[in-house]
Design an enzyme around this catalytic site. Structure first.
Site, PDB file in Angstrom:
ATOM      1  N   ASP A  34    -111.922 -45.454 -54.162  1.00 37.92           N
ATOM      2  CA  ASP A  34    -111.752 -46.683 -53.400  1.00 37.92           C
ATOM      3  C   ASP A  34    -112.190 -46.473 -51.940  1.00 37.92           C
ATOM      4  O   ASP A  34    -112.967 -47.257 -51.390  1.00 37.92           O
ATOM      5  CB  ASP A  34    -110.279 -47.113 -53.465  1.00 37.92           C
ATOM      6  N   LYS A  57    -115.548 -47.977 -49.580  1.00 40.15           N
ATOM      7  CA  LYS A  57    -115.404 -48.579 -48.252  1.00 40.15           C
ATOM      8  C   LYS A  57    -116.200 -47.791 -47.212  1.00 40.15           C
ATOM      9  O   LYS A  57    -116.817 -48.374 -46.313  1.00 40.15           O
ATOM     10  CB  LYS A  57    -113.919 -48.642 -47.882  1.00 40.15           C
TER      11      LYS A  57
END
Lengths: 447, 447
Positions: free
Chosen positions: A202, A206
Site C-alpha cells: 500500500d 503511494k
C-alpha cells in the site's frame, strides 16, 4: 446558475462510496453554489444491488458498470472500487465517452498512471486522484500546483495508517509485532489479511504516485524498493529509544545528489524523536516535503476512513465539475524530466545494525575492519548483553569490548553510506566466525 | 511548446521579488515545461532603480509601475510591494489591461479582497494570493480547492512567525517579553517597528483571509477581534506550564454552533502541550483545519522569508500562466453563504484568569459567587503565593484558601463560556474589595 445539472456516476458504494453519496445529498446546495451548477447523481454501480445502504437511493443502483460509464451523458465518473481490473477498463471507457474521472485507486495509479493520464488527455477530460494518497490530507494538489514553481528534493512520509498504528502500539506498550497487529485487527485498523499494509504494498503504491508528481517523472510501484515491518522487533524499538529515535514505516522519495535520478522506497526506519514525523500517533498520516525554496513543509491528518477519503474525492469532484462547466481541463501529467529511478543500492543513508557476536577480545576490531574495508564509516558502537532493551547494558564505548562468557550484542550506527556498500559490509560480516548473526538492520532517516 | 512566451511583470524587487526573479531565471526551463510555454520577464517596477540587485537584469527595471501595468501585453503581474495604495490602483489597472495578478499582499486582500475579486472576474482574469498567508505553506489552495467538497468548522493557526519566535523564547528561556523581543529583533525576526506583528495586525489580516475562504463568506480585517501579545508575562507562561499548556499567538476562525454566523479573532492563548500546534517552534507557522468529513488536518512550514514566499508566489504564477494558455480562469471568490461575522462577545471558549486577592478567609467564596452570578462555571481554582511561577505554591484545592498575611494570587480556569459573560464577570470581580487586581486573562484553546 445554469439549469442543466452536472451528471455524476459512482462506481462502487462501500465505505467511501456511501459517504460520497451522503455528502452529495446532504450538502447538495453548498456543492452547487461552489461549482456553479447542481450535481445530479446519475447512477451507482455496485456488485450487490440488494444490500441495504442507508441514504443511498435504490433506484440509482445498477450492476452494469460498463453500461453506466457508456451512457455518454456523464460529466464525471467517481471510482471508489479499487484494484486494477475491471476498473482500468471502466475508467478508460468513461474517458472515451467524455467523462472526467475522480479516483481513489492508488494501486491502479501506481501501476498504470501514465497511460491513464494519456487517455484522459486524448479525450480532453480530467483525471484526479487526491484520495489515492494519505486520505483527506491535501497532498497531490499542493505538490502538483502549489509547489509547481519550486524544486522538490525529498518527500518523506507516513502514508499507511495501519502500520503506524502497529508501531505506535509497539512503542507505547512494549508489545511485539504480532500482539500489536492483533490489536490493530481487533480495532478495525488492520484488515483480516494485512499483507498489503504490513508488507508495504500500500505504501509503495503511494510512494510511486508521490515520486512521479514531486519529480515530474514516471515512477511505478515496480520502481519502489519495498520492505515490510513484520521483522521489526520490540528490541529494535527499544534500541531506537536509546538513540533518541522512534521506528516509523516510511515512504521516502528522493532526488539524487547529482540531480540526475530519483529513488523511491518504503521500509521501517528510525527517525529522531525531534523530527515532526516522530510524533505522528495512531493511524494518522503525515508527509514531509522538502523543497528548495519553500523549505520543509509538513501535511498531517487522517490517512484513511470513509469520511476523510470522501472529503478528498469531493474536492476533486468539485474541481472536475468546475472544469467541465468552463469547458477546460486542469493540468495533466507532468513527466517532462524523464528522470530515471535508481536501484536501492544507490540510496545513501545511515544504518543501525545489531549483531550477535562472540563475547571475546578482538571482535570489535574485526567488525570495525569489515566496515572500513567497504568504506562505511562508523558513527557509534554500543555493546550490550544478549537481553537487548532490558536495560542491563554493559560497556558502551567503542574499543572497550564487554567481557562476558558466551555471546554479546554489538550495535553499530554508521555515517551516510550507499545501500550497496552497506549490503556488501553485512555479507562480509556474516562470514566472520565471531559474528553469530545479524539480528537487525534498520535505516536511520530524517536527520 | 508554443513559441510566444508568457509576459510577466514584477511590482517590487525586495527580498521576495529578488528571489522570484532569481528562480524565474535559474529555473526557466522547468517553469516552461510545467506551464507549456516560457515566461518572459517583461519589467520590474522598483522605487530605487540604482540599487545593486544581484541577478536582476538592470534593463528591466523601471520606476513607472503604472506605465508597466498599462502595457497591455502582460499575461500576469506579480505584486510583492505590500500595503494598500498605490498597490490597489496598480492591481486594478493590471486587471483592466487583461493581466492576471499574483499577490503576496495580506493587508490589501484583508481590507478589500471582495472588490479586487469582483474586478478580476469582470475582466476575466485571475487573482491568486497563496503567499499572503503563512508563506510557503500551501493553505489558500487546499482550502479553496481540496476542501471545496467539505464543510470547514474551524481554522486555528500560528500565522505570525515573529510572535511565535518571541513566545517560544519566553517559554524556553524564561525571558520576559521585552527581552525576547530584543532577541527577535537582533536576529532579524522582528522589524525595527514590531507593531504590526506584536499587536496582531499581521495575524488579523491573515485570519480575515482564511475565514472568508474557509466559510465562503466575506470577512475583512475590521471584523477580526485583535489582541496583541505585549501583555503576556513570564508568569502567564509559567502558569500555562502548570496546566500542561503553552502560550501561542493564535488566529482562530470558527463557525458558530448554530452554523448561522462565524467569528474571527487573534490573541495569545493557552493550548495543551499535547496539541500539535504546541510543538511549533521558533518562527515556523502551522495551521490546523477542522472539517466535517476530513477531520483534523495540519499544515506546517516556514511562514515567511524571501525564498519560501517566492515558492508560494511561483506556484500561483504557474497556475495563472496555465490558465492564460488555456484561455480560462480558476475559481474566483466564493462568498455565497453570506454568513455574518459575530462580535467577540459571542465567542465561546475557556478562560484562565489570574487575580491578586486579599489573603483572608472568604475571598474564594466571594470570587466563586461572582462567577456563578454570571453563569460562568469554574473548572479549577489554584491559589498561590505572590511570587508566581517560582514554585513556592501554596494551598491548591478549591475551598482550601491559603492563609498568608497580605496578598495571594488566585488562578481560576473556567469551563466554556461566552466572552461577554466572562467580561461581565471580570467587571464584577474588579468591584470586590478583596480583589486587588486582575493580573491576567487568557483564553484556553485547542481542547
Amino acid at each position: 446558475m445554469r439549469t442543466r445539472p452536472l451528471k455524476v456516476a459512482l462506481l462502487g458504494c462501500g465505505v467511501v462510496g456511501s459517504e460520497v453519496t451522503r455528502i452529495l445529498t446532504t450538502q447538495a446546495d453548498d456543492l452547487a453554489a461552489r461549482i456553479g451548477a447542481p450535481i445530479e447523481l446519475a447512477g451507482i454501480a455496485v456488485r450487490r444491488p440488494h444490500k441495504v445502504r442507508e441514504g443511498v437511493p435504490a433506484e440509482l443502483l445498477t450492476t452494469d458498470a460498463t453500461a453506466l460509464v457508456k451512457r455518454g451523458d456523464l460529466d464525471v465518473v467517481v471510482e471508489v472500487i479499487g484494484g486494477i481490473e475491471p476498473v482500468r477498463t471502466l475508467i478508460t471507457t468513461a474517458f472515451e465517452h467524455g467523462a472526467s474521472v475522480v479516483s481513489a485507486n492508488k494501486a491502479l495509479l501506481a501501476a498504470d498512471g501514465a497511460s491513464l493520464h494519456a487517455k484522459a488527455a486524448e479525450h480532453g477530460v480530467d483525471l484526479y486522484y487526491e484520495a489515492a494518497v494519505a486520505g483527506a490530507i491535501p497532498l497531490i494538489r499542493p505538490l502538483r500546483e502549489s509547489l509547481a514553481g519550486d524544486k522538490v528534493n525529498r518527500v518523506l512520509g507516513i502514508v499507511n495508517g495501519t502500520t503506524n498504528f502497529i508501531l505506535d502500539k509497539m512503542e507505547s506498550t512494549g508489545a511485539g509485532y504480532s500482539e500489536a497487529l492483533d490489536e490493530a485487527t481487533a480495532l478495525g485498523y488492520a484488515e483480516a489479511d494485512p499483507t498489503a499494509d504490513v508488507e508495504g504494498f500500500d505504501a509503495a503504491a503511494k510512494a510511486a504516485i508521490l515520486a512521479g508528481i514531486a519529480f515530474h517523472t514516471r515512477v511505478t510501484i515496480d520502481d519502489v524498493h519495498r520492505e515490510g515491518l513484520t521483522e521489526v522487533t520490540a528490541a529494535d524499538i527499544a534500541s531506537a529509544k536509546k538513540m533518541g529515535c522512534t521506528v516509523k514505516m516510511l515512504a521516502i522519495c528522493e532526488r539524487s545528489a547529482d540531480g540526475r535520478s530519483v529513488t523511491a522506497r518504503v521500509h521501517p526506519a528510525m527517525i529522531p524523536l525531534s523530527h515532526p514525523l516522530a510524533s505522528v500517533r495512531e493511524a494518522y498520516n503525515a508527509v514531509f516535503v522538502e523543497a528548495e525554496a519553500a523549505g520543509r513543509l509538513m501535511f498531517y491528518g487522517p490517512g484513511a476512513g470513509g469520511a476523510p477519503t470522501a472529503s478528498a474525492v469531493l474536492g476533486d469532484l468539485v474541481a472536475a465539475c468546475r472544469n467541465k462547466l468552463a469547458a477546460t481541463t486542469g493540468a495533466g501529467e507532468s513527466a517532462y524530466t524523464q528522470l530515471p529511478v535508481s536501484p536501492m543500492g544507490d540510496v545513501v543513508t545511515r544504518y543501525h545494525i545489531s549483531l550477535d557476536v562472540a563475547d571475546k577480545p578482538g571482535v570489535l576490531a574485526q567488525v570495525a575492519m569489515v566496515f572500513a574495508e567497504h568504506d562505511v564509516s562508523i558513527d557509534t558502537v554500543r555493546q550490550q548483553g544478549k537481553n537487548q532493551g532490558s536495560g542491563d547494558e554493559v560497556a558502551v564505548e567503542q574499543g572497550a569490548g564487554g567481557r562476558r562468557a558466551g555471546e554479546a550484542s554489538l550495535v553499530v550506527v554508521t555515517h551516510r553510506a550507499s545501500d550497496a556498500a552497506l549490503s556488501a559490509t553485512v555479507s562480509s560480516l556474516r562470514k566472520l566466525d565471531t559474528v553469530r548473526g545479524v539480528a537487525s538492520i534498520m535505516r536511520v532517516e530524517g536527520e
